[in-house]
Enzyme design. Sequence first.
Site, mmCIF file in Angstrom:
data_model
loop_
_atom_site.group_PDB
_atom_site.id
_atom_site.type_symbol
_atom_site.label_atom_id
_atom_site.label_comp_id
_atom_site.label_asym_id
_atom_site.label_seq_id
_atom_site.Cartn_x
_atom_site.Cartn_y
_atom_site.Cartn_z
ATOM 1 N N GLU A 108 0.905 -1.169 0.014
ATOM 2 C CA GLU A 108 0.098 -0.247 0.069
ATOM 3 C C GLU A 108 0.916 1.219 -0.271
ATOM 4 O OE1 GLU A 108 -2.919 -0.143 -0.737
ATOM 5 O OE2 GLU A 108 -3.016 -2.600 -0.559
ATOM 6 N N HIS B 207 0.546 -1.662 -9.979
ATOM 7 C CA HIS B 207 0.813 -3.321 -9.968
ATOM 8 C C HIS B 207 1.773 -3.699 -10.724
ATOM 9 C CE1 HIS B 207 -3.409 -3.685 -7.819
ATOM 10 N NE2 HIS B 207 -2.504 -3.536 -6.908
#
Length: 73
Positions: free
Chosen positions: A30, A39
């Site tokens: 995070e 990602h």
Amino acid sequence: MRFFSLFIPLLILPIVIARSYDHETVTFHEIGHLLGLGHSSVPGAIMYPNITPGTSKGQHAKDVEGIKALYNF
Ligand SMILES: [Zn+2]
């Protein structure tokens, strides 16, 4: 008695699932998003979108590469 046999497992299951994920790994993931990383398609990278419960990840070269590219290190 039927209440307990149905609802207690439903109450406990999310707690068991939440505790099986490595909090440090999830936190680093995070923080990567907060720093601007998206990602990764590399399964070993902390920015890979999935994690298997019970596993932990550390710093990966791909994550470092991403931060260096974002901040011109
Ligand atoms: Zn993510």
